[in-house]
Design an enzyme around this catalytic site. Structure first.
Site: not given
Lengths: 487, 480, 103
Positions: A76, A151, A175
């Protein structure tokens, strides 16, 4: 190759059915051909990946290396990567190339993984749909008109689309688990303090936690083995010993007591999603577990508590982005005030600004007791509800989200409606507990996630339950039809 | 109207740790800009603070040194404001739960009297960097080497009543922290910086007047001058029927005045809240007791011992006990010389005077304590006079050796041989018949004055080395 | 829940501007109204917390109620100015440059 799990790929590498370079090249090709559809990557680091893959191959050739040697992964874009742009999905850090690695990045590199690049995300991890990315929304591989969740939407989409077998994520209020649910993959948020936060761009410090996202619980265990551990550079990281998360995967579920919080099966839950969850629970029951209704009486406090604590912490965590030492700086500031206000106006997106403002308000003079302090008190009540449940049950189960993935643009104009998406995941962060999402069926061809919540530091039990469930079901093996049908 | 001055001080004390409070960067002073600023100090994304144990120990030692309550559970908070020398946009400090709670502190004034000053609290925090205002094309340069240096902020009650008391407090504080070796106390390098809260009120009034805060005054002398100036400024305002504005002011040493600080005009809302990247600091009994056991004799205890053990006056004892190095020096001299009072006198008058003249600290004193003790012994055994001793001391200062070496090399030993002295006295009497006649004609009262002339002449002949008592005795005999 | 109960505080433009100034975020004049409206809705939602009975509950800063570990006082960092300043927007002579700072 791209359909295989990490465990399968590791066997393939060891048995020399393919090399890490071949595997890496194959996935890089897929990213190049397919990712325009998903926008799951912000940066792809092909050259570095191939060079790391060559090193892994020579290790494997010498009979060295561990279970992750030569395995491609993606990070990420919230994890700092030395020499590789780390944007956190923000214009503010669009030009930011860290001179250091996050501890998690170093640990996974030391374990022999090969990073293909950095995945898309909601800006500063603030969002539940990946629509708040400076680099545009990532899309759900099951249906590109749907959001992949957020996210960590890019990581989830990349795994689901077969671009990478596993990826890292971070979870502040869901997330990892929510995008895992929306994309039909497996994601684990460890206990707060289990994985180092050092080098992870901070959103809400007391809630942030990194974890693995992959196709199976077995793979999550392999990744967590490398990610977990004490880091003297993170004061909130625990010194508690790291067990071998792969060791207990096969443990039978006989005698396991699963708590079902009645608050998680109420009005807010989409009926079809609820049916998937019930079916999954019956499956666990048939594997020997018993289902027990439990209560989390302070559940109603969860959303307001989270949406005070997280923005409050974020509002000050993000004060460092001032255009002085790194990152975006507005052109030709006339004075210091102009430098700050214009840099931050230009560098931050709308949702980030909103949360900074809400957090600033909650902390400002006259409101601290009514908001932040009150939320920290409510937080204790919420955690204590869970601790009370765990006196009686071993794990807690329920839906990861109130419903399956929603359409891109469907909720982006209503921040409060978007916040309600996280209703079942937030409490786990507030209580610091480990939580996992497992593929558990489909509603209108959209994946549904089953959430398992464990005692503090009981990740091994969640992975064990997830693994047994996945041995008995095949939801996790379902693949979306890949647009363009390539490779 | 008669006004009373009310002063409270906030001292920012740099703690003498090797590394910073939240990172492993060095804290040394004077390095090239930003060469001691790590990713943590620069607030790079994802960087986290980890607390330096030594900073905690030093804070606790200070608390024990003033007999304060030690915070068994202290909490770090974020103090939020934007400033270019504050990279995170917040300072990690302590607000509600400081590491050191209430204590008291005794100060001694010039007249030897003492006063108790209340300490409200002392808390740990990180220092900021520096803005350099030299012109970089109309811009400022930021050096973050100092960012993250550990500070102990020590806050007094509004118990001080004059510039003199404020300076006495600061000197006593300086003395304590250097005794404890928790700070180098180097004011010139900013190791001790002072914010002054000052207000006036009509004499006899119990309520506090509106105060002004003077920021960042960094020498004893400037503290004194800033307070004196501020008292004048505020009393002028009050005399004219005006009102003092509550504001932050800067002391301008060049102009010897205070002026309002422009950057702090906007009312600050620091939005303190517990720092989530750090956990509560919990100190157990053993940690505190181990530190208590390591505490040295502190200035006040030493002063009291000097009075009782050596029979020194309160004030003299205070001067000698003010620095640990000076006190050790004095005690070494006193012990070797065998006479503490003379030792105290020599250290206080000759030695400190000479150090001041050369702007040297006791640590850099070129005369070892043993040498000074030897010199005092030579006075005590009549080898030299007090006057010659000063000459020997000057030579010792200039590195010419110890007292005996210098006395021998320069032939300064006092002449106490009666035959030799008798010859000198006879010579002087023979050479000055007029004065002898005058002496003999004078009455008892005048003779006492006139004998001085003969003593002087003998000293001259002996180049100052004649034993004055013996010369006096011989003259009395021979002049009749 | 997404509707703003009338009893909850509304944040007007002026207050938003004050908060935005504290947070050093410029908000364009034509957006201030909309931002205020959205923030009001969010605050309305979080304000439901006021109903919770938290009397006597110790605020929880860390879910494990853990305490701070202390680091030995050792220098572990070396000078990396060159690497750090390579990514800085404006430096000169080793200093970060900003518009003139006025005390």
């Amino acid at each position: 190759m791209h359909d295989q799990t990490v465990a399968q790929l590791a066997r393939g590498l060891r048995e020399k059915r393919f090399s890490s370079v071949e595997l890496t090249q194959h996935l890089l090709d897929r990213i190049q051909q397919l990712d325009a559809n998903y926008n799951s990557f912000i940066s792809v680091t092909g050259e570095q990946a191939l060079s790391d893959a060559r090193r892994a191959d020579s290790q494997l050739g010498n009979g060295e290396g561990g279970p992750l040697t030569g395995i491609p992964i993606a990070h990420k874009d919230i994890f700092c990567t030395e020499g590789v742009r780390t944007s956190c999905g923000s214009r503010m850090l669009d030009n930011f190339v860290p001179p250091y690695n996050a501890t998690v990045v170093s640990q996974l590199a030391a374990a022999g993984t090969v990073s293909l690049g950095k995945t898309n995300m909601d800006e500063f991890a603030m969002g539940s749909s990946n629509e708040n990315s400076y680099y545009g929304a990532a899309k759900n591989p099951w249906n590109t008109s749907l959001v992949p969740g957020g996210s960590s939407g890019g990581s989830a989409a990349a795994v689901a689309a077969g671009l990478v077998p596993a990826a890292t994520g971070t979870d502040t209020g869901g997330s990892i688990r929510q995008p895992a649910a929306f994309c039909g993959i497996t994601g684990l948020k460890p206990t707060y303090g289990r994985v180092s936060r050092l080098g992870i761009v901070a959103y809400a410090s007391s809630l942030d936690q990194a974890g693995p996202m992959a196709r199976t619980a077995e793979d999550c265990a392999l990744l967590l083995n490398a990610m977990a551990g004490h880091d003297a550079g993170d004061s909130t990281s625990t010194v508690r010993e790291v067990p071998d998360y792969s060791a207990d995967l096969e443990r039978p579920l006989e005698g396991l007591r699963i708590g079902l919080p009645k608050e998680y099966f109420g009005d807010g839950l989409d009926a079809a999603t609820g049916q998937c969850i019930q079916a999954a629970l019956r499956e666990l029951e048939s594997l020997g577990a018993s289902l027990v209704e439990v209560a989390l009486p302070n559940s109603a406090l969860t959303i307001p508590t989270y949406y005070i604590i997280a923005p409050a912490e974020a509002s000050t965590n993000l004060s460092r982005y001032d255009g002085v030492r790194y990152g975006h700086r507005c052109a030709d500031p006339v004075d210091l005030h102009d430098l700050y206000t214009r840099t931050r106006e230009e560098g931050f997106g709308d949702e980030v600004k909103r949360r900074i403002l809400v957090g600033t308000y909650a902390l400002s003079a006259g409101y601290y007791d009514a908001y932040y302090k009150k939320a920290q008190q409510a937080r204790r009540l919420i955690r204590d509800d869970f601790l009370a449940c765990f006196e009686d049950v071993d794990i807690i189960a329920g839906p990861t989200t109130p419903g399956p993935a929603f359409g891109i643009g469907e909720k982006s104009n209503d921040p409060v409606a978007m916040y309600l998406e996280d209703v079942y995941t937030l409490a786990v962060n507030l209580a610091g507990l480990p939580g996992m999402s497992l593929p558990a069926g489909f509603v209108n061809d959209r994946p549904v996630g089953l959430q398992l919540i464990g005692r503090h530091f009981d990740e091994a039990r969640l992975l064990n339950v997830g693994h047994r469930f996945q041995q008995a079901t095949d939801w996790h093996t379902r693949k979306p039809e890949i647009a363009g049908g390539a490779a | 109207m008669q006004y009373e001055t009310v002063i409270g001080l906030e001292v920012h004390l740099q703690l003498a740790t090797r590394s910073k409070i939240f990172s492993g960067s060095p804290t040394a002073f004077g390095a090239e800009p930003n060469t001691q600023a790590s990713a943590v100090d620069l607030a790079m994304p994802g960087m986290l603070p980890v607390l330096n144990e030594q900073a905690v120990r030093f804070a606790v030692m200070f608390g024990l040194g003033i007999g304060a309550e030690i915070g068994r559970r202290s909490v770090f908070d974020r103090k939020n404001y934007f400033y270019p020398d504050l990279p995170k946009g917040y300072q990690i400090s302590q607000f509600a739960d400081p590491i050191v709670g209430r204590g008291t502190f005794e100060i001694q004034l010039e007249d030897g009297s003492t006063r108790e000053i209340g300490i409200t609290r002392a808390h740990l925090e990180e220092d900021a960097g520096k803005s350099l205002h030299e012109d970089f094309h109309g811009q400022s340069g930021i050096d973050l080497n100092r960012a993250g240096t550990p500070l102990l902020e020590i806050v007094t009650e509004p118990d001080l009543r004059s510039a003199e008391e404020a300076v006495a407090y600061l000197k006593a504080l300086h003395s304590l922290v250097t005794y404890l070796e928790i700070s180098d106390g180097n004011m010139a390098e900013g190791s001790m910086r002072c914010d002054i809260n000052i207000s006036l009120r009509p004499k006899g009034s119990e309520t506090l007047g509106t105060r002004a805060e003077i920021k960042n005054v960094n020498s004893f002398r400037f503290v004194e001058k800033a307070i004196q100036h501020e008292i004048e400024r505020q009393s002028d305002i009050l005399e004219d029927g005006g009102k003092v504005v509550q504001e932050t002011r800067l002391y301008d040493a060049d102009r010897n005045e205070t002026r309002p600080m422009r950057s702090k005009e906007v009312a600050n809302d620091y939005r303190y809240f517990p720092e989530p990247d750090l956990l509560p600091v919990v100190l157990d009994e053993a940690f505190i007791e181990d530190l208590r056991a390591t505490l040295p004799e502190l200035p006040r205890e030493k002063r009291e011992r000097f009075v009782s053990q050596y029979g020194l006056g309160e004030y003299d004892a205070g001067v000698l006990a003010a620095s640990r190095a000076l006190a050790n020096y004095f005690e070494a001299v006193a012990s070797d010389a065998g006479d503490a009072k003379i030792a105290a006198n020599w250290v206080q008058v000759e030695l400190l005077g000479r150090l001041n003249r050369d702007e040297k600290d006791i640590e850099d004193c070129p005369v070892p304590a043993a040498h000074l003790a030897q010199l005092i012994q030579r006075i005590l055994d009549d080898s030299i006079s007090g006057k010659i001793a000063k000459q020997v001391f000057e030579s010792m200062w200039n590195g010419e050796g110890d007292a005996d070496t210098i006395i021998a090399a320069k032939g300064l030993k006092q002449v106490s041989d009666s035959g030799e002295l008798e010859a000198m006295v006879d010579g002087v009497i023979a050479d000055n018949p007029g004065q002898v006649e005058q002496y003999r004609a004078a009455d008892e009262g005048k003779r006492k004055k006139l004998v001085g002339f003969f003593v002087g002449q003998v000293m001259k002949v002996s180049r100052g080395q004649a034993n004055p008592q013996m010369v006096n005795k011989l003259l009395a005999e021979k002049l009749g | 829940m997404s509707d703003t109960p009338s009893s909850t505080p509304t944040v007007d433009r002026e207050e938003i501007e004050k908060i935005a100034e504290l947070a050093r975020i410029r908000i364009a004049a034509d957006q201030a109204g909309e931002v205020a409206e959205r923030i009001t809705r969010i605050l309305g939602m979080v304000d439901t917390l006021q109903a919770a009975d938290t009397d006597g509950v110790e605020p929880m800063a860390n879910p494990l109620d853990a305490t701070q570990a202390l680091r030995p006082d050792e220098i572990t960092e070396e000078n990396r100015r060159e690497a750090f300043q390579a990514i800085a927007p404006a430096v000169e002579n080793g200093l970060y440059l900003v518009p003139k700072v006025i005390d």
